[in-house]
Design an enzyme around this catalytic site. Sequence first.
Site, PDB file in Angstrom:
ATOM      1  N   GLU A 241       7.421  10.435  42.031  1.00 15.72           N
ATOM      2  CA  GLU A 241       8.639  11.038  43.314  1.00 15.72           C
ATOM      3  C   GLU A 241       9.936   9.737  43.167  1.00 15.72           C
ATOM      4  O   GLU A 241       9.711   9.010  44.196  1.00 15.72           O
ATOM      5  CB  GLU A 241       8.077  10.197  44.731  1.00 15.72           C
ATOM      6  CG  GLU A 241       7.162  12.295  45.093  1.00 15.72           C
ATOM      7  CD  GLU A 241       6.894  12.482  46.178  1.00 15.72           C
ATOM      8  OE1 GLU A 241       7.246  10.891  47.047  1.00 15.72           O
ATOM      9  OE2 GLU A 241       6.027  12.832  46.785  1.00 15.72           O
ATOM     10  N   ARG A 279      21.918  -3.138  51.342  1.00 16.29           N
ATOM     11  CA  ARG A 279      20.688  -3.662  51.554  1.00 16.29           C
ATOM     12  C   ARG A 279      20.394  -5.567  51.222  1.00 16.29           C
ATOM     13  O   ARG A 279      19.926  -5.713  51.182  1.00 16.29           O
ATOM     14  CB  ARG A 279      20.953  -3.104  49.339  1.00 16.29           C
ATOM     15  CG  ARG A 279      20.154  -1.548  49.801  1.00 16.29           C
ATOM     16  CD  ARG A 279      20.021  -1.164  48.447  1.00 16.29           C
ATOM     17  NE  ARG A 279      18.668  -1.309  48.048  1.00 16.29           N
ATOM     18  CZ  ARG A 279      18.055  -2.287  47.315  1.00 16.29           C
ATOM     19  NH1 ARG A 279      19.113  -3.380  46.458  1.00 16.29           N
ATOM     20  NH2 ARG A 279      16.867  -2.320  46.359  1.00 16.29           N
ATOM     21  N   CYS A 308      32.653  -8.483  60.789  1.00 18.66           N
ATOM     22  CA  CYS A 308      32.679  -9.822  61.912  1.00 18.66           C
ATOM     23  C   CYS A 308      31.055 -10.177  62.148  1.00 18.66           C
ATOM     24  O   CYS A 308      30.509 -10.208  63.442  1.00 18.66           O
ATOM     25  CB  CYS A 308      33.145  -9.919  63.179  1.00 18.66           C
ATOM     26  SG  CYS A 308      35.062  -9.793  62.842  1.00 18.66           S
TER      27      CYS A 308
END
Length: 383
Positions: A241, A279, A308
Amino acid sequence: MIPRAQLLAAADRFGTPLYVYDAAELDAALERVRAAFGDARVFYAMKANPNLTLLRRMQAAGVGFECVSAGEIARAEQVGAGGDGVLVNGPAKSVEEYAAGARLGATFIVDRAEEVGLLPPGSRALVRVNPALSVSTHDHLATGAAGSKFGVTPGQVPGVLAALGKAGHDARGLHVHIGSAIRNAADFSAAFARLAELHGQTGDLEVLDVGGGWGVDADLPGIAREARAAASVFGAALWVEPGRYLVARAGTLLTRAVGTKRTGRNFLLTDAGMTELLRPMLYGAQHPVTALWDGEAREVWDVAGPACESGDLLARDVALPEPAPGALLAVGEAGAYGASMSSTYLTRPRPAEALWDGQEWTLIRRRETPQDVWAAEVEVVGS
């Protein structure tokens, strides 16, 4: 690799921030997996990047799909997948997800003993095993650790398999997935060995699904040899997978410089940030950053987005030529968990996506507008 001139042309044509994908690298990544794992059945972990155009390419290439939500199951159905071509995974599946998976004839990956009683009648199932290993990746990506929420313990496996059979389900085999972006091949060796130890308690099985999680630089032939050895212990067919491995290197995030700022550090401010690529903030992930303008790299910069949030950084300590407003940067290895995890935080519309086939660009996701962002809201005037 997409030529620099074409990256510049795409940014001019579609605007930035922009995700671009290289069709040749998508094909090459799948070929590397198939060359390593031979006749193993390949299922794409859709959460890495669920763009429908990319899914259709994989469906046409004979790849199945691993889905972890009702929305992903719907995407699989949209591109014509079903039956043995769909796996339904996840630790807390909903009633809707069981029903949608059953409608497609999917195989369910059982993540806890109680799930046996929740499966639709006569389901095909694999039992997910948590091998309780410490692996070489970020804690948030370590799904096979003893403290993670995934899978059943090795000691629970025989009982869950027996319960599946008693309930009238087709217990096809075992599943393991120890995490993502794993750097050390020995982690996979340990996981496969832990599975093989269960043979004395399970007997032969139809399927051994060893998941994915290999880093983009992983020794796939070595990992594949050990996966096949584990499957042979059970006399089982091998399933894999891959998610990030299939799409990460094919994807690039294009972003333009907005300006610079020199305080305690040198900041290159860009029009993309955590809302486009989460990420780095979420996992501390490091993506290669390339300047698409000429000049000698004289200073080191932190590439910072517009949110911000102090954590809104795409990269730290990147050596770059002196940037000017409008200069274009390419953030590499962004095809996985980039666009798929992008958000509308700060009512920032999500970016467009385009595919390069070696000859021309095709827009595969239009850029959102602010109106798209709030389209589902019910506006009560005068409340």
